[in-house]
Design a protein around this motif. Sequence first.
Motif, PDB file in Angstrom:
ATOM      1  N   ASP A 152       0.870  -1.184   0.000  1.00 39.78           N
ATOM      2  CA  ASP A 152       0.000   0.000   0.000  1.00 39.78           C
ATOM      3  C   ASP A 152       0.905   1.231   0.000  1.00 39.78           C
ATOM      4  OD1 ASP A 152      -1.928   1.936   0.265  1.00 39.78           O
ATOM      5  OD2 ASP A 152      -2.925   1.030   1.980  1.00 39.78           O
ATOM      6  N   GLU A 153       1.058   1.837  -1.168  1.00 43.05           N
ATOM      7  CA  GLU A 153       1.968   2.961  -1.306  1.00 43.05           C
ATOM      8  C   GLU A 153       1.285   4.107  -2.046  1.00 43.05           C
ATOM      9  OE1 GLU A 153       4.947   3.243  -0.069  1.00 43.05           O
ATOM     10  OE2 GLU A 153       5.315   1.172   0.588  1.00 43.05           O
ATOM     11  N   ARG A 154       1.709   5.325  -1.721  1.00 43.81           N
ATOM     12  CA  ARG A 154       1.245   6.511  -2.441  1.00 43.81           C
ATOM     13  C   ARG A 154       2.426   7.160  -3.130  1.00 43.81           C
ATOM     14  NH1 ARG A 154      -3.353   9.966   0.782  1.00 43.81           N
ATOM     15  NH2 ARG A 154      -4.951   8.319   0.865  1.00 43.81           N
ATOM     16  N   GLY A 155       2.173   7.706  -4.307  1.00 42.23           N
ATOM     17  CA  GLY A 155       3.250   8.353  -5.039  1.00 42.23           C
ATOM     18  C   GLY A 155       2.765   8.902  -6.359  1.00 42.23           C
ATOM     19  N   ASP A 159      13.280   9.189 -11.758  1.00 46.79           N
ATOM     20  CA  ASP A 159      13.257   9.607 -10.361  1.00 46.79           C
ATOM     21  C   ASP A 159      11.842   9.997  -9.945  1.00 46.79           C
ATOM     22  OD1 ASP A 159      15.919   9.256 -10.498  1.00 46.79           O
ATOM     23  OD2 ASP A 159      16.481  11.362 -10.320  1.00 46.79           O
ATOM     24  N   ASN A 160      11.481   9.612  -8.741  1.00 48.73           N
ATOM     25  CA  ASN A 160      10.235  10.065  -8.109  1.00 48.73           C
ATOM     26  C   ASN A 160       8.964   9.442  -8.667  1.00 48.73           C
ATOM     27  OD1 ASN A 160      11.816  11.726  -6.537  1.00 48.73           O
ATOM     28  ND2 ASN A 160      11.459  13.535  -7.789  1.00 48.73           N
ATOM     29  N   ILE A 213       2.440  16.976  -2.291  1.00 50.55           N
ATOM     30  CA  ILE A 213       3.660  16.257  -2.639  1.00 50.55           C
ATOM     31  C   ILE A 213       4.777  16.749  -1.728  1.00 50.55           C
ATOM     32  CG2 ILE A 213       5.298  15.668  -4.457  1.00 50.55           C
ATOM     33  CD1 ILE A 213       3.191  16.484  -6.495  1.00 50.55           C
ATOM     34  N   TYR A 214       5.415  15.824  -1.034  1.00 49.08           N
ATOM     35  CA  TYR A 214       6.528  16.148  -0.148  1.00 49.08           C
ATOM     36  C   TYR A 214       7.751  15.344  -0.568  1.00 49.08           C
ATOM     37  CZ  TYR A 214       2.882  18.067   2.891  1.00 49.08           C
ATOM     38  OH  TYR A 214       1.819  18.787   3.392  1.00 49.08           O
ATOM     39  N   PRO A 255      15.941  12.191  -2.765  1.00 50.10           N
ATOM     40  CA  PRO A 255      14.843  12.220  -1.800  1.00 50.10           C
ATOM     41  C   PRO A 255      13.730  11.244  -2.168  1.00 50.10           C
ATOM     42  CG  PRO A 255      14.722  14.121  -3.238  1.00 50.10           C
ATOM     43  CD  PRO A 255      16.000  13.427  -3.571  1.00 50.10           C
ATOM     44  N   GLN A 256      12.960  10.863  -1.180  1.00 49.29           N
ATOM     45  CA  GLN A 256      11.810   9.988  -1.392  1.00 49.29           C
ATOM     46  C   GLN A 256      10.552  10.828  -1.481  1.00 49.29           C
ATOM     47  OE1 GLN A 256      12.008   7.409   2.035  1.00 49.29           O
ATOM     48  NE2 GLN A 256      13.310   5.930   0.988  1.00 49.29           N
ATOM     49  N   VAL A 257       9.656  10.442  -2.380  1.00 45.61           N
ATOM     50  CA  VAL A 257       8.389  11.148  -2.533  1.00 45.61           C
ATOM     51  C   VAL A 257       7.385  10.634  -1.515  1.00 45.61           C
ATOM     52  CG1 VAL A 257       6.408  11.548  -4.047  1.00 45.61           C
ATOM     53  CG2 VAL A 257       8.719  11.657  -4.959  1.00 45.61           C
ATOM     54  N   ALA A 258       6.690  11.555  -0.870  1.00 37.21           N
ATOM     55  CA  ALA A 258       5.572  11.205   0.027  1.00 37.21           C
ATOM     56  C   ALA A 258       4.369  12.015  -0.419  1.00 37.21           C
ATOM     57  CB  ALA A 258       5.918  11.526   1.480  1.00 37.21           C
ATOM     58  N   VAL A 259       3.218  11.351  -0.519  1.00 38.91           N
ATOM     59  CA  VAL A 259       1.976  12.015  -0.914  1.00 38.91           C
ATOM     60  C   VAL A 259       1.013  11.923   0.254  1.00 38.91           C
ATOM     61  CG1 VAL A 259       0.025  12.007  -2.493  1.00 38.91           C
ATOM     62  CG2 VAL A 259       2.324  11.508  -3.352  1.00 38.91           C
TER      63      VAL A 259
END
Length: 306
Positions: A117-120, A181-182, A232-233, A301-305
């Motif tokens: 379960d991932e968001r991106g 990336d991302n 988007i972080y 960096p890693q993307v977090a939504v």
Amino acid sequence: MRAAGVAALLLAALLLAGCGGAKTRKPGYGYGAGGSSRGGAARGTDERREGGFRDDLSQSQERRYRDSADSVPPPLDVSKLVEPVPKVEPRSLYGNKSPYTVRGQTYRVLSSARDYDERGIASFYGNKFHGYKTSSLENYDMYAFSAASTTLPLPSYARVTNLENGKSVIVRVNDRGPFHDNRLIDLSYAAAVKIGIWPKGTGLVEVRGIDPGQPLQELPAPAVVTGAHPGIYLQVGAFADAENAERLARRLRQADLGDVQVNEAMVNGRRVRRVRIGPLASVDRADQVSARIEGMGLPRPQVAVD
């Protein structure tokens, strides 16, 4: 992708060539993952004519495809297309090597899609890769509901929900990528149209894995969209030591990349301080900031939504 000799050569080519294609400018597909398998391989049965052309796996990424850039056909009526029904399938003989490395980044293939379960950020791919081999050596069909993932096993199933409009689709994951990336997942053209990622080219999604081997398992429901636009972080680091987190935060603030936050979180039973930048206004802005962060000599960096 298995033992030695020709099979080992085939593995390296399949993993390293495809999703690393040229970045499409319009309408913004990201790196066409389709085809993450696309590249040099041993000649023989994999050199066959598909749809009037020969998919020659021995060719380099630059020479393998008929088209130099990705594109899409006229608008598609997806209401007539049927979503795949998840079923238990044996793992593909190709595309499941773990770990594997592409462009200096190492990925590990999950044992199953259960609990994934991932968001991106999602992108998609179209005409350039249509009919060519995926990493599992199936033919990519942009009119089928399929997808490419860096970590989900091949094949597997997932529900993808567009967090900006609530539309969802079940896809069969049969390809590797996207290695841009991302990006979290690359959707087929049909899947992108179904949930509104096309024609924009990218979108914010939640991906929930489906394990058809679980008795009496119900398909995961689409993610709940509240109406608020998700943010988007970029997570630049996570530290057990507060001073290390603040030191990185100060450096990022001096670079004037955006709002820098230090948040506490529990990860695997440990309290950490996450250093994040955001929310960022768009996927393009996230890409720009990511490039600047890497240019500072910091890790990707890693993307977090959220």
